[in-house]
Enzyme design. Structure first.
Site, PDB file in Angstrom:
ATOM      1  N   ASP A 194       0.824  -1.210   0.000  1.00 28.88           N
ATOM      2  CA  ASP A 194       0.000   0.000   0.000  1.00 28.88           C
ATOM      3  C   ASP A 194       0.861   1.264   0.000  1.00 28.88           C
ATOM      4  O   ASP A 194       0.466   2.291  -0.548  1.00 28.88           O
ATOM      5  CB  ASP A 194      -1.001   0.010   1.161  1.00 28.88           C
ATOM      6  CG  ASP A 194      -2.288   0.733   0.781  1.00 28.88           C
ATOM      7  OD1 ASP A 194      -2.829   0.428  -0.294  1.00 28.88           O
ATOM      8  OD2 ASP A 194      -2.730   1.613   1.533  1.00 28.88           O
ATOM      9  N   GLU A 220      -0.004  10.655   5.216  1.00 24.95           N
ATOM     10  CA  GLU A 220      -0.165   9.219   5.072  1.00 24.95           C
ATOM     11  C   GLU A 220       1.165   8.541   4.735  1.00 24.95           C
ATOM     12  O   GLU A 220       1.477   7.477   5.268  1.00 24.95           O
ATOM     13  CB  GLU A 220      -1.189   8.955   3.970  1.00 24.95           C
ATOM     14  CG  GLU A 220      -1.872   7.615   4.066  1.00 24.95           C
ATOM     15  CD  GLU A 220      -3.103   7.563   3.179  1.00 24.95           C
ATOM     16  OE1 GLU A 220      -4.041   8.358   3.408  1.00 24.95           O
ATOM     17  OE2 GLU A 220      -3.131   6.744   2.251  1.00 24.95           O
ATOM     18  N   GLU A 228     -10.939   6.410  -2.318  1.00 21.14           N
ATOM     19  CA  GLU A 228     -10.955   6.793  -0.903  1.00 21.14           C
ATOM     20  C   GLU A 228     -12.092   6.107  -0.145  1.00 21.14           C
ATOM     21  O   GLU A 228     -11.915   5.655   0.984  1.00 21.14           O
ATOM     22  CB  GLU A 228     -11.083   8.313  -0.764  1.00 21.14           C
ATOM     23  CG  GLU A 228      -9.907   9.100  -1.325  1.00 21.14           C
ATOM     24  CD  GLU A 228      -8.621   8.991  -0.488  1.00 21.14           C
ATOM     25  OE1 GLU A 228      -8.274   7.868  -0.053  1.00 21.14           O
ATOM     26  OE2 GLU A 228      -7.966  10.027  -0.298  1.00 21.14           O
ATOM     27  N   GLU A 279      -9.486  -2.965  -6.305  1.00 19.42           N
ATOM     28  CA  GLU A 279      -9.447  -3.008  -4.837  1.00 19.42           C
ATOM     29  C   GLU A 279      -9.598  -4.443  -4.326  1.00 19.42           C
ATOM     30  O   GLU A 279      -8.892  -4.858  -3.403  1.00 19.42           O
ATOM     31  CB  GLU A 279     -10.525  -2.102  -4.236  1.00 19.42           C
ATOM     32  CG  GLU A 279     -10.265  -0.608  -4.416  1.00 19.42           C
ATOM     33  CD  GLU A 279      -9.116  -0.063  -3.550  1.00 19.42           C
ATOM     34  OE1 GLU A 279      -8.731  -0.720  -2.561  1.00 19.42           O
ATOM     35  OE2 GLU A 279      -8.594   1.016  -3.878  1.00 19.42           O
TER      36      GLU A 279
HETATM   37  C1  HMH Z   1      -5.227   0.134  -2.487  1.00 22.53           C
HETATM   38  N1  HMH Z   1      -6.892   1.866  -2.083  1.00 22.53           N
HETATM   39  C2  HMH Z   1      -5.675   1.386  -1.811  1.00 22.53           C
HETATM   40  N2  HMH Z   1      -4.862   1.999  -0.952  1.00 22.53           N
HETATM   41  C3  HMH Z   1      -5.255   3.142  -0.347  1.00 22.53           C
HETATM   42  N3  HMH Z   1      -4.411   3.738   0.530  1.00 22.53           N
HETATM   43  C4  HMH Z   1      -6.542   3.677  -0.598  1.00 22.53           C
HETATM   44  C5  HMH Z   1      -7.329   2.990  -1.495  1.00 22.53           C
HETATM   45  C6  HMH Z   1      -7.096   4.921   0.062  1.00 22.53           C
HETATM   46  O1  HMH Z   1      -6.221   5.928   0.242  1.00 22.53           O
END
Ligand code: HMH
Length: 221
Positions: free
Chosen positions: A47, A88, A140, A210
């Site tokens: 991520d 983040e 998001e 996702e």
């Molecule tokens: C895969 N989808 C993914 N990572 C993230 N951080 C977000 C959405 C939302 O910021």
């Protein structure tokens, strides 16, 4: 009915896929405390890479919003989004060090590479603003709904993952996602049928990416 906002119509129409993305077994395992920490660590490293390629996409959306005629408030909301992506990235670095994940040696996996490539293609100035803002909202909201679900009453989230769930499941992030959704709906309402349909296809792609991303995290892709 033309009074239902476009995003609402999409969610109703694609409910199964939407739930697949926001109620994935990996998310359920965080909520019920059965999560495998090696999966969590894999998710964390992947991520981080994703978020780094999300930034240029959001920047390109910001550029598109700045060219829209309007009160300029869209741009401010997206700018705020960029600022939180900065936080983040730092959060990921901090979390990675807590879990002994080396971010410099993470190898991007196939599902991640594909998702990042999809985002890169959307940075083109040819991609219409309603398409870009719909994708931004969708990306998001999947995390917001997923982690807010983890935090619902009766959860058994391991203490080490509480902060992760709060990062995306907190009320402020929920409000931010609602604002993005209102912006998207306002744009879509004014868009041509062709653009609306492109945006719907892109929305579906986000949901699929996702699901693949979660699957990759649990080693099933
Ligand atoms: C895969 N989808 C993914 N990572 C993230 N951080 C977000 C959405 C939302 O910021």
């Amino acid at each position: 009915d033309c009074k239902i906002p476009v995003t609402e119509a999409w969610i109703r129409k694609h409910r199964l896929l939407y739930d697949g993305a926001t109620r994935h077994p990996f998310i359920r395992s965080i909520r019920d405390g059965s999560v495998d920490f090696s999966y969590f660590k894999r998710w964390l490293g992947q991520d981080y890479i994703f978020v780094r390629s999300f930034v240029p996409f959001v920047a390109s959306t910001l550029v598109k919003s700045s060219k829209e005629s309007g009160d300029g408030l869209d741009m401010e909301v997206i700018l705020g989004g960029m600022a939180s992506l900065n936080d983040e990235i730092n959060w990921f670095k901090n979390e990675a060090s807590k879990f002994h994940v080396s971010l410099t040696s993470v190898v991007p996996q196939k599902a991640n590479i594909k998702y990042c490539r999809f985002l890169e293609n959307l940075t083109s100035s040819e991609v219409e603003y309603p398409v870009a803002i719909s994708v931004f909202w969708a990306i998001e909201v999947v995390y917001q709904e997923s982690f807010a679900h983890c935090l619902e009453e009766g959860n058994l989230i391991p203490e080490e993952l509480q902060g992760t769930c709060e990062r995306w499941g907190n009320e402020g992030f929920g409000t931010y996602c609602k604002t993005l959704r209102e912006i998207a709906d306002r744009c879509l309402q004014k868009a041509s049928p062709e653009v609306i349909s492109k945006a719907e296809v892109a929305f579906l792609s986000v949901l699929e990416y996702e699901v693949d991303f979660w699957n990759m995290s649990i080693g099933e892709a």
